[in-house]
Design an enzyme around this catalytic site. Structure first.
Site, short mmCIF file in Angstrom:
data_model
loop_
_atom_site.label_atom_id
_atom_site.label_comp_id
_atom_site.label_asym_id
_atom_site.label_seq_id
_atom_site.Cartn_x
_atom_site.Cartn_y
_atom_site.Cartn_z
N CYS A 133 6.08 4.71 9.10
CA CYS A 133 6.68 3.91 8.02
C CYS A 133 8.13 4.20 7.69
O CYS A 133 8.93 3.27 7.58
CB CYS A 133 5.84 4.07 6.76
SG CYS A 133 4.19 3.39 6.94
N LYS A 174 8.26 -1.69 -2.22
CA LYS A 174 7.63 -0.91 -1.14
C LYS A 174 8.71 -0.29 -0.24
O LYS A 174 8.68 0.91 0.07
CB LYS A 174 6.68 -1.80 -0.34
CG LYS A 174 6.10 -1.15 0.90
CD LYS A 174 5.21 0.03 0.57
CE LYS A 174 4.96 0.87 1.80
NZ LYS A 174 4.20 2.07 1.55
N GLU A 184 0.85 -1.20 0.00
CA GLU A 184 0.00 0.00 0.00
C GLU A 184 0.88 1.24 0.00
O GLU A 184 1.83 1.34 0.75
CB GLU A 184 -0.92 -0.03 1.24
CG GLU A 184 -1.91 1.10 1.27
CD GLU A 184 -2.64 1.24 -0.05
OE1 GLU A 184 -3.32 0.29 -0.47
OE2 GLU A 184 -2.52 2.32 -0.68
N1 LIG Z 1 0.07 3.59 8.23
C1 LIG Z 1 0.33 3.78 6.96
O1 LIG Z 1 0.20 4.88 6.45
C2 LIG Z 1 0.80 2.66 6.09
C3 LIG Z 1 0.86 2.84 4.70
C4 LIG Z 1 1.29 1.78 3.90
C5 LIG Z 1 1.64 0.56 4.48
N2 LIG Z 1 1.58 0.41 5.82
C6 LIG Z 1 1.88 -0.92 6.38
O2 LIG Z 1 0.63 -1.58 6.62
C7 LIG Z 1 0.72 -2.42 7.79
C8 LIG Z 1 -0.34 -2.01 8.78
O3 LIG Z 1 -0.08 -0.69 9.20
P1 LIG Z 1 -1.14 0.14 10.06
O4 LIG Z 1 -0.62 1.51 10.18
O5 LIG Z 1 -2.50 -0.10 9.53
O6 LIG Z 1 -1.00 -0.63 11.48
P2 LIG Z 1 -1.98 -0.54 12.71
O7 LIG Z 1 -1.17 -0.86 13.90
O8 LIG Z 1 -2.76 0.73 12.66
O9 LIG Z 1 -3.05 -1.72 12.45
C9 LIG Z 1 -2.74 -3.07 12.46
C10 LIG Z 1 -3.92 -3.82 13.09
O10 LIG Z 1 -3.69 -5.23 12.95
C11 LIG Z 1 -4.29 -5.86 14.08
N3 LIG Z 1 -3.76 -7.22 14.22
C12 LIG Z 1 -2.51 -7.61 14.55
N4 LIG Z 1 -2.42 -8.95 14.54
C13 LIG Z 1 -3.64 -9.42 14.20
C14 LIG Z 1 -4.17 -10.73 14.01
N5 LIG Z 1 -3.41 -11.83 14.17
N6 LIG Z 1 -5.48 -10.86 13.68
C15 LIG Z 1 -6.26 -9.77 13.51
N7 LIG Z 1 -5.81 -8.51 13.66
C16 LIG Z 1 -4.51 -8.33 14.00
C17 LIG Z 1 -3.92 -4.95 15.23
O11 LIG Z 1 -4.77 -5.17 16.33
C18 LIG Z 1 -4.11 -3.57 14.58
O12 LIG Z 1 -5.40 -3.04 14.82
C19 LIG Z 1 2.16 -2.25 8.29
O13 LIG Z 1 2.94 -3.28 7.75
C20 LIG Z 1 2.58 -0.91 7.71
O14 LIG Z 1 3.98 -0.84 7.53
C21 LIG Z 1 1.16 1.42 6.64
O1 LIG Z 2 8.75 17.24 1.70
C1 LIG Z 2 8.43 16.65 2.74
C2 LIG Z 2 7.45 15.61 2.78
C3 LIG Z 2 7.17 14.99 3.98
N1 LIG Z 2 7.81 15.37 5.12
C4 LIG Z 2 7.51 14.66 6.38
O2 LIG Z 2 7.67 13.27 6.15
C5 LIG Z 2 6.81 12.52 7.00
C6 LIG Z 2 6.03 11.50 6.19
O3 LIG Z 2 5.11 12.16 5.35
P1 LIG Z 2 4.26 11.40 4.24
O4 LIG Z 2 5.17 10.57 3.42
O5 LIG Z 2 3.47 12.41 3.53
O6 LIG Z 2 3.26 10.53 5.12
P2 LIG Z 2 3.20 8.95 5.46
O7 LIG Z 2 1.80 8.67 5.85
O8 LIG Z 2 4.29 8.58 6.39
O9 LIG Z 2 3.42 8.22 4.04
C7 LIG Z 2 4.64 7.57 3.69
O10 LIG Z 2 4.68 6.27 4.25
C8 LIG Z 2 3.56 5.44 3.86
C9 LIG Z 2 3.68 4.16 4.64
O11 LIG Z 2 4.54 3.24 4.07
C10 LIG Z 2 3.61 5.24 2.36
O12 LIG Z 2 2.54 4.40 1.96
C11 LIG Z 2 3.52 6.60 1.66
O13 LIG Z 2 3.62 6.42 0.25
C12 LIG Z 2 4.66 7.48 2.16
O14 LIG Z 2 4.54 8.79 1.62
C13 LIG Z 2 5.92 13.56 7.71
O15 LIG Z 2 6.43 13.78 9.00
C14 LIG Z 2 6.06 14.80 6.85
O16 LIG Z 2 5.88 15.98 7.57
C15 LIG Z 2 8.76 16.37 5.10
O17 LIG Z 2 9.35 16.70 6.13
N2 LIG Z 2 9.05 17.00 3.91
#
Ligand SMILES: NC(=O)c1ccc[n+]([C@@H]2O[C@H](COP(=O)([O-])OP(=O)(O)OC[C@H]3O[C@@H](n4cnc5c(N)ncnc54)[C@H](O)[C@@H]3O)[C@@H](O)[C@H]2O)c1
Ligand SMILES: O=c1ccn([C@@H]2O[C@H](COP(=O)(O)OP(=O)(O)O[C@H]3O[C@H](CO)[C@@H](O)[C@H](O)[C@H]3O)[C@@H](O)[C@H]2O)c(=O)[nH]1
Length: 495
Positions: free
Chosen positions: A295, A239, A180
């Protein structure tokens, strides 16, 4: 509304038209991602499950556990129609023909790889659960960010434990990687119009069939040209690579910000000048106090660990430097605050505006504000914090040192949660902007004048996000320091 249930056709045990989706993990990714799938695919039943009953109850309430602009509307439209939130993990697994594994993969805090490697035990627990309760063939999709080749471990677990369907045929699992790329604060926009959808599969007939089935789900709203199918390992590594490259840009511009401050150059001008080169581009070059979020740090540490495990020390050192530069940026900023306030902030009141790691989210994971506030606590300052979305409990939790006796009590004495910008700044010696909330960016000259009036003199303002009009604030009377924009001018004769 037509029935959303029903069995799907299949090629050699691979479901080809997805009718029922289960998402394991109702977090920042699973919740918004699968809610959008439910919205865009009303013919598919989507059930998001989690072992955390409090989180599921919140998803079923009017106050969702994740703040994201536009998310409320999406959930309101589909919940109870073809979108369901449940703690009944087994039932949802059984019913689904495609399962997203979207659980957390934090950095390990103990054991081998401590501080670097991803903790995969939530992924493994989910995989074992699927293997033990599934009674039909399924497509399993890695949505979590995982180290390269995790799909192979999942496959081994699933194949070693797979059972037979009611008709006596052995059930099979196809594993896909579908990382994602949404960013928090813009998750719904990103999910509605992704730059790309990446699907990694094995290069076999069943692998391709599974990838096509998942692609068909996305093609309900994403143009087919944006769906990029690759091998499994490329998808998993892409990723980590994408996040490393994005974070590297921020660390690069932050390193240049330090040079700007020492020379009088303006980092915004430098970033703009460089970004005009089409090969460089102008995105992700905003200098800041440092990047946060769940992340970037975690995924780069994961990449560092992976490189080191492969014997690629120079590669590992190279990526580690991105994290070190980020730590340096936060520390440099904190030191600047103390040195500017005449080398002491003991018993001084510091107003912190913004606690989330970026605007439009209530998420504080790895937020720069946490590092700064902990630094200010050690210098024995009093801190007043205002954030429009982060809860008091979350801030107190983030600032309390685990395992330190009575620290929660100490935090309560040293830290106050304010109800507005003005409330935070009353009687303060310095304002620190940690998050780029529009409320701070768009505050009028009159609002800043009122804040200035209520502060101790001289009144300092440190802009960690480069969002305020420094000229206007200097006119109001503030001594302003903005990242990468020259030295703080304490006395106008130095100007
Ligand atoms: N937060 C982001 O913006 C983002 C973006 C892209 C990818 N990711 C990736 O996606 C994954 C999830 O991230 P998140 O931010 O949603 O995490 P999160 O901690 O918000 O959510 C994960 C959820 O999974 C649940 N869980 C754990 N083990 C479980 C199980 N065995 N059965 C059912 N539920 C279970 C937890 O209770 C929790 O609610 C991570 O690998 C992260 O690196 C996060
Ligand atoms: O020019 C910039 C852009 C971002 N940030 C900082 O960088 C951090 C991350 O920002 P951003 O990347 O926008 O948010 P995330 O939700 O952490 O998203 C990143 O991490 C996710 C989890 O993996 C990915 O899915 C996204 O593509 C990736 O952008 C934040 O503290 C921002 O303030 C800066 O300081 N300068």
């Amino acid at each position: 509304m037509a029935a959303v249930n029903g069995s799907s056709s299949n090629i050699q045990g691979v479901p080809t038209h997805v009718k029922s989706i289960c998402c394991i993990g109702a977090g920042y990714v699973g919740g918004p991602t699968c809610s959008v799938i439910a919205l865009k695919c009303p013919h598919i039943k989507v059930t998001i499950v989690d072992i955390n009953p409090v989180r599921i109850a919140a998803w079923n309430s009017d106050v969702l556990p994740v703040y994201e602009p536009g998310l409320d509307e999406v959930v309101r439209e589909c919940r109870g129609r073809n979108l369901f939130f449940s703690t009944d993990v087994d039932a949802a697994i059984k019913e689904a023909d495609l399962i997203f594994v979207s659980v957390n993969t934090p950095t390990k805090t103990s054991g081998v790889g401590k501080g670097f490697a991803a903790d995969l035990h939530y992924v493994e627990a989910s995989t074992r659960r699927i293997a033990s309760v599934a009674t039909s063939s399924k497509i399993i999709v890695e949505k979590s960010t995982v180290p390269c080749r995790t799909a192979a471990s999942m496959r081994t677990i699933l194949e070693s434990n797979s059972t037979f369907a009611a008709d006596g045929t052995q059930i099979s699992f196809q594993i896909l990687s579908n990382p994602e790329f949404l960013a928090e604060g813009t998750a719904i926009r990103d999910l509605f119009a992704p730059d790309r959808v990446l699907i990694g599969s094995l290069d076999t007939q069943q692998g391709k069939a599974a990838a096509n089935a998942l692609s068909e789900v996305y093609e309900n709203w994403v143009d087919r040209s944006k769906v990029y199918q690759t091998g499994l390992w490329s998808s998993e590594l892409s990723k980590l690579a994408a996040n490393a490259l994005l974070a590297q840009r921020i660390s690069s511009i932050n390193s240049l910000a330090a040079i700007c401050e020492a020379t009088g150059a303006n980092v915004d001008e430098v970033a703009h000048a460089c970004g005009l080169d089409g090969r460089i581009g102008n995105k992700f070059l905003k200098a800041s106090v440092g990047f946060g979020g769940s992340c970037f740090q975690k995924d780069i540490l994961n990449l560092v660990y992976l490189s080191e495990s492969l014997g690629l020390k120079e590669v590992s050192d190279y990526w580690h430097q991105v994290i070190k530069m980020n730590e340096y940026s936060k520390e440099r900023f904190a030191r600047k605050v103390v040195s500017t306030l005449f080398n002491t902030i003991t018993f001084k009141k510091i107003a912190v505006l913004g606690f989330a790691f970026k605007k439009d989210t209530g998420d504080t994971r790895e937020a720069a504000a946490i590092t700064l506030c902990k630094y200010f606590r050690q210098e024995r300052a009093f801190i007043a914090i205002y954030d429009p979305k982060v809860t008091t409990n979350q801030i107190m939790l983030d600032l309390t040192e685990p395992g330190v006796v009575d620290d929660a009590e100490a935090v309560r004495k040293q830290v106050r949660i304010a109800t507005s910008m003005q409330d935070a700044c009353d009687d303060a010696e310095a304002v620190i902007i940690c998050t780029e909330w529009d409320e701070f960016k768009n505050a009028s000259k009159q609002e800043w004048e009122a804040i200035y009036k209520a502060m101790k003199k001289p009144s300092f303002l440190f802009d960690g996000r480069g969002i305020v009009d420094t000229k206007m604030l200097r006119e109001v009377g503030f001594k302003v320091h903005a990242v990468g924009k020259g030295p703080v001018i304490v006395d106008p004769v130095w100007a």
